[in-house]
Design a protein around this motif. Structure first.
Motif, short mmCIF file in Angstrom:
data_model
loop_
_atom_site.label_atom_id
_atom_site.label_comp_id
_atom_site.label_asym_id
_atom_site.label_seq_id
_atom_site.Cartn_x
_atom_site.Cartn_y
_atom_site.Cartn_z
N GLN A 1 -37.09 8.44 -8.53
CA GLN A 1 -37.99 7.85 -9.51
C GLN A 1 -37.42 6.51 -9.97
OE1 GLN A 1 -38.53 10.26 -12.96
NE2 GLN A 1 -39.85 8.78 -13.99
N VAL A 2 -38.20 5.46 -9.75
CA VAL A 2 -37.77 4.13 -10.16
C VAL A 2 -37.80 4.02 -11.69
CG1 VAL A 2 -38.38 1.69 -10.13
CG2 VAL A 2 -38.55 3.05 -8.03
N SER A 21 -29.41 -5.81 -21.72
CA SER A 21 -29.08 -5.20 -20.44
C SER A 21 -30.31 -4.49 -19.89
CB SER A 21 -27.95 -4.17 -20.60
OG SER A 21 -26.78 -4.78 -21.08
N CYS A 22 -30.40 -4.47 -18.58
CA CYS A 22 -31.48 -3.77 -17.89
C CYS A 22 -30.83 -2.88 -16.84
CB CYS A 22 -32.43 -4.76 -17.25
SG CYS A 22 -33.68 -4.03 -16.17
N ALA A 23 -30.79 -1.58 -17.10
CA ALA A 23 -30.17 -0.64 -16.18
C ALA A 23 -31.22 -0.09 -15.22
CB ALA A 23 -29.52 0.50 -16.96
N ALA A 24 -30.93 -0.21 -13.92
CA ALA A 24 -31.87 0.23 -12.89
C ALA A 24 -31.41 1.55 -12.28
CB ALA A 24 -31.99 -0.83 -11.81
N SER A 25 -32.35 2.41 -11.97
CA SER A 25 -32.04 3.66 -11.28
C SER A 25 -33.22 4.03 -10.38
CB SER A 25 -31.74 4.78 -12.28
OG SER A 25 -32.86 5.02 -13.11
N ASN A 74 -24.66 -5.90 -9.35
CA ASN A 74 -25.27 -4.88 -8.50
C ASN A 74 -24.43 -3.61 -8.44
OD1 ASN A 74 -27.42 -6.56 -7.94
ND2 ASN A 74 -26.60 -7.26 -5.97
N ALA A 75 -23.13 -3.75 -8.57
CA ALA A 75 -22.26 -2.57 -8.54
C ALA A 75 -22.57 -1.63 -9.71
CB ALA A 75 -20.79 -2.99 -8.58
N TYR A 119 -42.34 -3.02 -10.97
CA TYR A 119 -41.74 -2.04 -11.87
C TYR A 119 -41.34 -2.71 -13.18
CZ TYR A 119 -41.31 0.34 -7.41
OH TYR A 119 -41.58 0.89 -6.19
N TRP A 120 -41.51 -1.97 -14.27
CA TRP A 120 -41.26 -2.51 -15.60
C TRP A 120 -40.49 -1.50 -16.45
CZ3 TRP A 120 -42.85 -7.34 -17.29
CH2 TRP A 120 -43.67 -8.05 -16.41
#
Length: 130
Positions: A1-2, A21-25, A74-75, A119-120
């Protein structure tokens, strides 16, 4: 799930600084172009900064150029927006957004429209007031 989750918003005095901060998963951030937008009450959503996935090139709206800095780790699957010399007119709900670079014809340019992104996040509130 984005998923994109913003954090770091808050209340700051004019002239102060904040870092969002914008944490992506749910996806590999390495291959995504990321933008930061903001929306104040009664106004259109405005693209303020964006960063490419390939070489980290950055682009800014004229209203924030020289005061805001977008960066990515990116890490850590995280993108940042450093905001300095904040003004009352910077107060807004700030969103991060993502689009796979494979869905961009040319990555090395500024993408600042809502339709440019797939995606938002849910947004982080920034208030600038004395």
């Amino acid at each position: 799930q984005v998923q994109l989750v913003e954090s770091g918003g808050g209340l700051v005095q004019p002239g102060g600084s904040l870092r969002l901060s914008c944490a992506a998963s749910g996806f590999n951030l390495d291959y995504y172009y990321i933008g930061w937008f903001r929306q104040a009450p009664g106004k259109e959503r405005e693209g303020v900064a964006c960063i490419t996935s390939s070489d980290g090139s950055t682009y800014y709206a004229d209203s924030v150029k020289g005061r805001f800095t977008i960066s990515r780790d990116n890490a850590k699957s995280t993108v940042y927006l450093q905001m300095d010399s904040l003004k009352p007119e910077d107060a807004a709900l700030y969103y991060c957004a993502a689009r796979a670079r494979t869905r961009l014809t040319y990555e090395t340019r500024r993408y600042s429209k809502r339709d440019d992104y797939d995606y938002w996040g849910q947004g982080a509130q920034v208030t600038v007031s004395s």
